[in-house]
Design an enzyme around this catalytic site. Structure first.
Site, PDB file in Angstrom:
ATOM      1  CB  SER A  45      -1.279  -0.009   1.353  1.00 47.27           C
ATOM      2  OG  SER A  45       0.119   0.260   2.613  1.00 47.27           O
ATOM      3  CG  ASP A  78      -3.787  -3.277  -1.958  1.00 48.08           C
ATOM      4  OD1 ASP A  78      -4.668  -3.099  -2.605  1.00 48.08           O
ATOM      5  OD2 ASP A  78      -3.843  -2.866  -0.057  1.00 48.08           O
ATOM      6  CD  GLU A 137     -12.646  -0.006  -3.976  1.00 43.75           C
ATOM      7  OE1 GLU A 137     -11.405  -1.050  -4.097  1.00 43.75           O
ATOM      8  OE2 GLU A 137     -12.856   0.827  -3.372  1.00 43.75           O
ATOM      9  CG  HIS A 184      -9.466  -2.498   3.726  1.00 39.14           C
ATOM     10  ND1 HIS A 184      -9.335  -1.856   3.204  1.00 39.14           N
ATOM     11  CD2 HIS A 184      -9.055  -3.085   2.331  1.00 39.14           C
ATOM     12  CE1 HIS A 184      -9.260  -1.210   1.823  1.00 39.14           C
ATOM     13  NE2 HIS A 184      -9.253  -2.746   1.411  1.00 39.14           N
ATOM     14  CB  SER A 221      -9.064 -10.832   6.580  1.00 40.50           C
ATOM     15  OG  SER A 221      -6.839 -10.513   5.986  1.00 40.50           O
ATOM     16  CG  ASP A 263      -2.554  -6.389   5.247  1.00 44.20           C
ATOM     17  OD1 ASP A 263      -1.824  -6.599   6.343  1.00 44.20           O
ATOM     18  OD2 ASP A 263      -2.926  -4.951   5.558  1.00 44.20           O
ATOM     19  CB  THR A 264      -6.932  -8.357   8.715  1.00 39.09           C
ATOM     20  OG1 THR A 264      -6.987  -7.050   8.186  1.00 39.09           O
ATOM     21  CG2 THR A 264      -6.901  -8.360  10.109  1.00 39.09           C
TER      22      THR A 264
HETATM   23  P1  13P Z   1      -7.664  -7.736   4.858  1.00 37.68           P
HETATM   24  O1  13P Z   1      -7.907  -6.108   6.087  1.00 37.68           O
HETATM   25  O2  13P Z   1      -9.654  -7.724   5.114  1.00 37.68           O
HETATM   26  O3  13P Z   1      -6.702  -8.371   5.540  1.00 37.68           O
HETATM   27  O4  13P Z   1      -7.888  -6.943   3.675  1.00 37.68           O
HETATM   28  C1  13P Z   1      -6.730  -6.910   3.094  1.00 37.68           C
HETATM   29  C2  13P Z   1      -7.121  -5.270   1.480  1.00 37.68           C
HETATM   30  O5  13P Z   1      -8.139  -5.785   0.806  1.00 37.68           O
HETATM   31  C3  13P Z   1      -5.937  -4.847   0.880  1.00 37.68           C
HETATM   32  O6  13P Z   1      -6.101  -4.186  -0.234  1.00 37.68           O
END
Ligand code: 13P
Length: 336
Positions: A45, A78, A137, A184, A221, A263-264
């Site tokens: 990101s 990202d 998007e 997110h 996630s 990511d999470t």
């Molecule tokens: P999470 O927070 O669900 O992992 O999503 C990550 C994401 O969409 C990064 O662009």
């Protein structure tokens, strides 16, 4: 990335796009990819690029390509907040960029359809000339990530299928991120999602209308209970929460989803492992004593997702096409 997604569509599987900020996260992903023989998307990101000062990240990625030559890999921007951010990623050597024109360049304010089309179109022209892939998007995700995100309720800006069709036609994007109720971060759903909160029917409708467009699921996630429990067991204070169930992602993959952003789950795995060491061995002060288990915990969850998304076993299916050849392909497509 276009080639990876085309191959995934041919094979009927999805490819995880895992976020990174540092060496241990890149190593975790590459080890998981080697173990499961997976092609992989590594994404950064704007926050990650600034954290790692760009050049560290770039050279870590180069090291990954040297050390894991058998793994087809993508370096993806990202949530690019503006054409300038995307162009700087392209100049640095990213092989794919996301232009998130669903928000204004402040990364917070929902934009107009016209702005989104014009910013995304500008990026598509610059990127395709270099053989770089573009994700756009339409609709807005809930939550905030690295300071990026409208912070809106996840259901208030769902993707409109008519607009999605028009957006793809006007921009020529390679992949499309859609808003179907995910957000997110760790706090996506206050109970296991149902069709009222996670709109898989909307995704299926968009795929029906855009059968050849690669769809992207953000905020994917699964926020597994066992990872939450480890954090809380060792002094953490996560509130009860639910993520996107893997079986819903697998339903998405059956309906055109080719890129799944995660990511999470990695963050949870890392934090749990570090907390455990700090809790059990408060006398420790060598960073390797906690970063090593943290890296191992992230590798484990990433490898599990690679298997669940179906990308496992596909690393050797094809040889990555050089970017200049991809660029010529885009030009020929335009001329045709
Ligand atoms: P999470 O927070 O669900 O992992 O999503 C990550 C994401 O969409 C990064 O662009």
């Amino acid at each position: 990335m276009r080639q990876l997604l085309d191959e995934a569509a041919k094979g009927g599987y999805g490819v995880g796009a895992f976020n990174v900020n540092n060496m241990e996260q890149i190593q975790a992903i590459m080890e998981a990819a080697r173990e499961t023989k997976s092609p992989v998307i590594v994404q950064a990101s704007r926050g990650a690029r600034s954290y790692s000062q760009d050049r560290f990240l770039y050279h870590l990625m180069l090291a990954a390509t040297e050390l894991y030559p058998e793994i087809p890999m993508v370096l993806h921007q990202d949530h690019g907040n503006s054409p300038e951010t995307c162009k700087s990623a392209i100049a640095m050597g990213f092989t794919s960029v996301m232009m998130d024109g669903s928000l204004m360049p402040d990364g917070k304010t929902p934009s107009t359809f016209e702005y989104n089309v014009s910013a995304t179109r500008e990026v598509v022209e610059a990127a395709h000339a270099k053989g770089v892939t573009v994700e756009g998007e339409i609709g807005c995700l809930g939550g905030i990530e690295d300071g990026h995100g409208a912070g809106v309720d996840a259901l208030s800006h769902l993707t409109d299928p008519d607009q999605a069709v028009e957006f793809v036609r006007l921009t020529g994007v390679d992949a499309l991120a859609i808003a179907i109720g995910t957000s997110h971060g760790a706090y996506k759903f206050s109970k296991k999602p149902t069709g009222d909160t996670l709109k898989m029917d909307r995704l299926i409708e968009i795929h029906r209308r855009l059968p050849t467009t690669h769809l992207v699921m953000h905020g994917s996630s699964s926020v597994p209970k066992d990872l939450q429990d480890i954090i809380n067991q060792y002094g953490g204070k996560l509130k009860p929460t639910w993520g996107v169930p893997v079986e819903e992602i697998q339903l998405g993959i059956k309906n055109g989803v080719r890129k799944i952003n995660v990511d999470t789950d990695s963050r949870l795995a890392i934090t749990g492992a570090i907390r455990k060491v700090f809790w059990e061995k408060p006398e420790e002060f060598d960073p390797r004593s906690y970063l090593k288990p943290a890296r191992e915990a992230m590798k484990k969850v990433v490898a599990q997702r690679m298997t669940q998304f179906g990308q496992a076993g596909h690393a050797g299916d094809y040889v990555p096409i050089p970017l200049d050849e991809v660029a010529r392909g885009y030009q020929q497509h335009l001329a045709a």
